[in-house]
Design a protein around this motif. Sequence first.
Motif, PDB file in Angstrom:
ATOM      1  N   PRO A 177     -35.159  -5.009 -29.824  1.00 50.73           N
ATOM      2  CA  PRO A 177     -34.708  -4.270 -28.636  1.00 50.73           C
ATOM      3  C   PRO A 177     -34.284  -5.199 -27.507  1.00 50.73           C
ATOM      4  O   PRO A 177     -33.364  -4.884 -26.760  1.00 50.73           O
ATOM      5  N   THR A 178     -34.982  -6.347 -27.363  1.00 51.09           N
ATOM      6  CA  THR A 178     -34.520  -7.365 -26.425  1.00 51.09           C
ATOM      7  C   THR A 178     -34.478  -8.662 -27.223  1.00 51.09           C
ATOM      8  O   THR A 178     -35.494  -9.319 -27.424  1.00 51.09           O
ATOM      9  N   GLY A 179     -33.296  -8.981 -27.719  1.00 51.65           N
ATOM     10  CA  GLY A 179     -33.188 -10.061 -28.689  1.00 51.65           C
ATOM     11  C   GLY A 179     -32.945 -11.411 -28.043  1.00 51.65           C
ATOM     12  O   GLY A 179     -32.302 -11.522 -27.009  1.00 51.65           O
ATOM     13  N   VAL A 180     -33.518 -12.435 -28.667  1.00 52.78           N
ATOM     14  CA  VAL A 180     -33.258 -13.811 -28.281  1.00 52.78           C
ATOM     15  C   VAL A 180     -33.016 -14.569 -29.577  1.00 52.78           C
ATOM     16  O   VAL A 180     -33.793 -14.441 -30.522  1.00 52.78           O
ATOM     17  N   VAL A 181     -31.900 -15.330 -29.633  1.00 55.93           N
ATOM     18  CA  VAL A 181     -31.619 -16.088 -30.851  1.00 55.93           C
ATOM     19  C   VAL A 181     -31.952 -17.546 -30.585  1.00 55.93           C
ATOM     20  O   VAL A 181     -31.471 -18.142 -29.631  1.00 55.93           O
ATOM     21  N   GLN A 182     -32.852 -18.081 -31.401  1.00 53.80           N
ATOM     22  CA  GLN A 182     -33.212 -19.489 -31.262  1.00 53.80           C
ATOM     23  C   GLN A 182     -33.050 -20.138 -32.617  1.00 53.80           C
ATOM     24  O   GLN A 182     -33.685 -19.703 -33.589  1.00 53.80           O
ATOM     25  N   GLY A 183     -32.174 -21.155 -32.683  1.00 53.31           N
ATOM     26  CA  GLY A 183     -31.924 -21.837 -33.951  1.00 53.31           C
ATOM     27  C   GLY A 183     -31.433 -20.884 -35.022  1.00 53.31           C
ATOM     28  O   GLY A 183     -31.805 -20.999 -36.184  1.00 53.31           O
ATOM     29  N   GLY A 184     -30.672 -19.891 -34.609  1.00 54.66           N
ATOM     30  CA  GLY A 184     -30.107 -18.963 -35.581  1.00 54.66           C
ATOM     31  C   GLY A 184     -31.037 -17.837 -35.979  1.00 54.66           C
ATOM     32  O   GLY A 184     -30.656 -16.953 -36.727  1.00 54.66           O
ATOM     33  N   VAL A 185     -32.282 -17.862 -35.472  1.00 53.94           N
ATOM     34  CA  VAL A 185     -33.226 -16.807 -35.842  1.00 53.94           C
ATOM     35  C   VAL A 185     -33.405 -15.842 -34.674  1.00 53.94           C
ATOM     36  O   VAL A 185     -33.634 -16.258 -33.536  1.00 53.94           O
ATOM     37  N   LEU A 186     -33.279 -14.537 -34.973  1.00 55.61           N
ATOM     38  CA  LEU A 186     -33.391 -13.522 -33.936  1.00 55.61           C
ATOM     39  C   LEU A 186     -34.852 -13.091 -33.789  1.00 55.61           C
ATOM     40  O   LEU A 186     -35.527 -12.790 -34.779  1.00 55.61           O
ATOM     41  N   THR A 187     -35.351 -13.068 -32.557  1.00 57.00           N
ATOM     42  CA  THR A 187     -36.683 -12.508 -32.311  1.00 57.00           C
ATOM     43  C   THR A 187     -36.584 -11.558 -31.126  1.00 57.00           C
ATOM     44  O   THR A 187     -35.626 -11.606 -30.358  1.00 57.00           O
ATOM     45  N   SER A 188     -37.601 -10.702 -30.997  1.00 54.22           N
ATOM     46  CA  SER A 188     -37.629  -9.770 -29.880  1.00 54.22           C
ATOM     47  C   SER A 188     -38.690 -10.232 -28.904  1.00 54.22           C
ATOM     48  O   SER A 188     -39.753 -10.706 -29.291  1.00 54.22           O
ATOM     49  N   ILE A 189     -38.382 -10.113 -27.587  1.00 53.99           N
ATOM     50  CA  ILE A 189     -39.356 -10.574 -26.598  1.00 53.99           C
ATOM     51  C   ILE A 189     -39.829  -9.438 -25.709  1.00 53.99           C
ATOM     52  O   ILE A 189     -40.654  -9.649 -24.823  1.00 53.99           O
ATOM     53  N   ASP A 190     -39.357  -8.231 -25.915  1.00 55.34           N
ATOM     54  CA  ASP A 190     -39.697  -7.131 -25.013  1.00 55.34           C
ATOM     55  C   ASP A 190     -39.559  -5.829 -25.791  1.00 55.34           C
ATOM     56  O   ASP A 190     -38.617  -5.666 -26.562  1.00 55.34           O
ATOM     57  N   PRO A 191     -40.504  -4.895 -25.620  1.00 56.65           N
ATOM     58  CA  PRO A 191     -40.388  -3.643 -26.368  1.00 56.65           C
ATOM     59  C   PRO A 191     -39.299  -2.718 -25.815  1.00 56.65           C
ATOM     60  O   PRO A 191     -38.928  -1.746 -26.464  1.00 56.65           O
TER      61      PRO A 191
END
Lengths: 329, 534
Positions: free
Chosen positions: B359-373
């Motif tokens: 829902p709140t995406g951050v891409v680091q080194g090509g990997v997508l993670t979410s940091i906020d619901p």
Amino acid sequence: MTAVELAQLSNTLFSITVALYSLGVVAFCAQLAFGRRPARTRELVGAGAPVEPATDTSQDPVLDPSVEPSRGRRWGAIAMALTVAGLITHIGILVTRGLAVDRLPWGNMYEFATAVVLVAVTAFTVLAVRAPALRHIGAFVMGPAVLALVLIGLKLYTDAKPLVAALRSYWLAIHVTTAILGFGIFFVSGIASVLYLLRTRYEAKVTAGGPADGSGMQIVERLPAAAALDRVAHRTAVFGFPIWTFAVIAGAIWAESAWGRFWGWDPKETWAFIAWVVYAGYLHARTTAGWRGRPAAWVNVVGLAVMVFNLLYVNLVSTGLHSYAGVGK
Amino acid sequence: MTVLDPPRTAPVPPSPPPVHRRVTGTLLRWWRRLTAMRTAIILLFLLAVAAIPGSLLPQRSLSQNQVNAYFTDHPTLAPILDKLYLFDVFSSPWFAAVYLLLFVSLIGCVLPRGLEHLRALRAAPPAAPRHLLRLPDSASVPTPLPGTEALDVVEEELRVRRFRVVRRAGPAGPELSAEKGLLKETGNLVFHLSLVALLLALAGGKLWGYEGSILVTEGQGFCNSFQQYDNYSAGPLVEGRDLTPLCIDLEDFRARYEEDLTASSYTAKITYGAPGESGRETTIGVNHPLRVDGDRVYVTGHGFSPTFTVTLPDGTSFKDISVPFLPSDTTTMSSQGALKLPDLPGQSDQLALEGFFAPTGVVQGGVLTSIDPRPLAPQVAIVAYRGYLGLDSGLPQSVYSLDSTQIDRGTLKRVGAANLAEGQSLTLDDGTTITFSGYKEFAALQFSHDPGQVWVLVSALAMLAGLLGMLLVRRERFFARVTDAPDGGGTVLSLASLTRGSGDSGPRFAALTGDLRAALDARAPAPGPEASRT
């Protein structure tokens, strides 16, 4: 005061409470140590009727404060004063935390356990004010209470935080409050039964004419008579049982609107049920031939063990719907 | 219970009995053994012990996934435990055996007591014991009043205190017996009978109740029928046609958060009504289910359904297909799921996406993670596959993931992957474009029907009321007898009481005696100093 300052004040009060209670325990120990050793012959009179619960307390040298030397009595009064002072700061912990987060201060395991200890100490204080002889069990109630508070502060501490959505219901006030009350009262009841078990063993030895000066016997000697301890354990359990029953029913009503069913054998529910069954067993056992006395007291001790297990194991180890501990987050 | 077990059955005749008598004798003995309080206590502990594995081992009723995981972790032990019903403790025959025995024991104990209590309710208080002054709480009170008048005063005082009073002419003089607090035993019986009622209500709910759950994306809906639910369970006496005709559409779902990202509320705006009816609008949420005619609809969870637009090389377009992704982490609401397109016009190959939604995406080194619901910057990471999905292979497969055996076999080939923000597209080798066009929210809804639960509540409250009566009420008996004073002036009242259910009856007896003295003195024509002093 801002919310952060209030939360900090709550933490400071926690430390002060532990300090006051600890001093109280020292004073209770001093009362036990300096209270005159009752004469053996008179002791036998008190020990002669441990099975009959209607023993007159005034015949018991240990139970009658007028027989106690003034030095011991003074230490007892100091201990009570320290405990009451601690009780006030203990209430302060929860009040300031409640103000800091603007909600009832029992939304996670730290707050819940702190409140349980508060109820236990209050229950003991009420008993000890009404029957000064019961101050002699002060060290044994307040000792575990201080230990519990220290462990709560070290292992369960959670920062002041708002509640998750599921807990935002007026049932929090009803269900959790009664669960805390029931737990705190059962805590005192369980301790009384443990002391009863120690005391009956001592009284049996004395009646048998055997040597009663084994390790720790000097302390057991100054406890109230077995019959009085049994009565305290039973009365507190009788008081706690309907409260616990109500807590479980209120929990079921809440679960029906929050989780879609009133009972689902979630681990917490299962252990609440087990505790209820064990306490029902205790109340029956105490009036049943063959179970009266020590076996019944053991049942009450098992009941307390179940309550503690339900708090620690179910919140910290197992996973279920009651995972509101918030520890380690 | 604060009372000893009363004798429950008539004594067995001592004479050597014929066979049928011996059989009934044995049965009677066993019945007595079962209904003895000692047996009940043992059964209570068995019940407590029997419940323990239900909390230590994973249970099917709570989480089938955890049971499956346990089977994988303990391949040899798990089947043995399963044979012993240890994954279904609370519906196992041995658990049922314990509580049914306990309830038979309880009924066998309570029914005779109930009959006895009914008799006691109608009977007069028992006659006074011969030696009243030997009872632990007793006193003797001289009064100038004549015997009958003195007893009149005592009777009046006791009646005001709601004692039932009876007067008899005893062998040692006129006497009075009074009793109150029969409510104690009534409470005892109500408590135990309510437990039986609770068990019956529980069983009724299990037989005629059902429960279905379904994920509904905003703008969609469902009707109450077993075919539509993702999961359902129904009691053995429920038939499909008995289900309440009710349809529910999810208009809007909203999750709100505090500053520290603690979820503060979930609300679902729904319309509901019978099929074909224009529905009524309402909002439901955590702690606030919809209640209609004994049925309840709950929000049990939520998540995101990313929407995709897929355009094939020939121009055919599937616009805004949304598919629910299951949250894998509820604190950041990062979710996983799959989109399957088995029927593409003019193609034998099938197309599928496996993806990760943040829902709140951050891409680091090509990997997508979410940091906020909260859906502040939604992104997806997708992998596209083409080939055979295995949907018609006969094996059931999850709608939230692709069949990995098809990928391993090479029948389903990876043809592209990308991290996409809203509006961005991935173009495959054959020209197919996949656009991440946005997201909707979905709600996990649960429909429940339990005709027993009202009765469970009623029984539970009756049980609590009985418990309070049993523990708080004191049963007291009070006796009085008059004899002529030895010195000839007036009479002497012997008073005594018997209390059950209280440790310190002494002070209460003293207070009552004091009140009686005062009342007697007030009634005395000219109280002599010796009468008021004693």
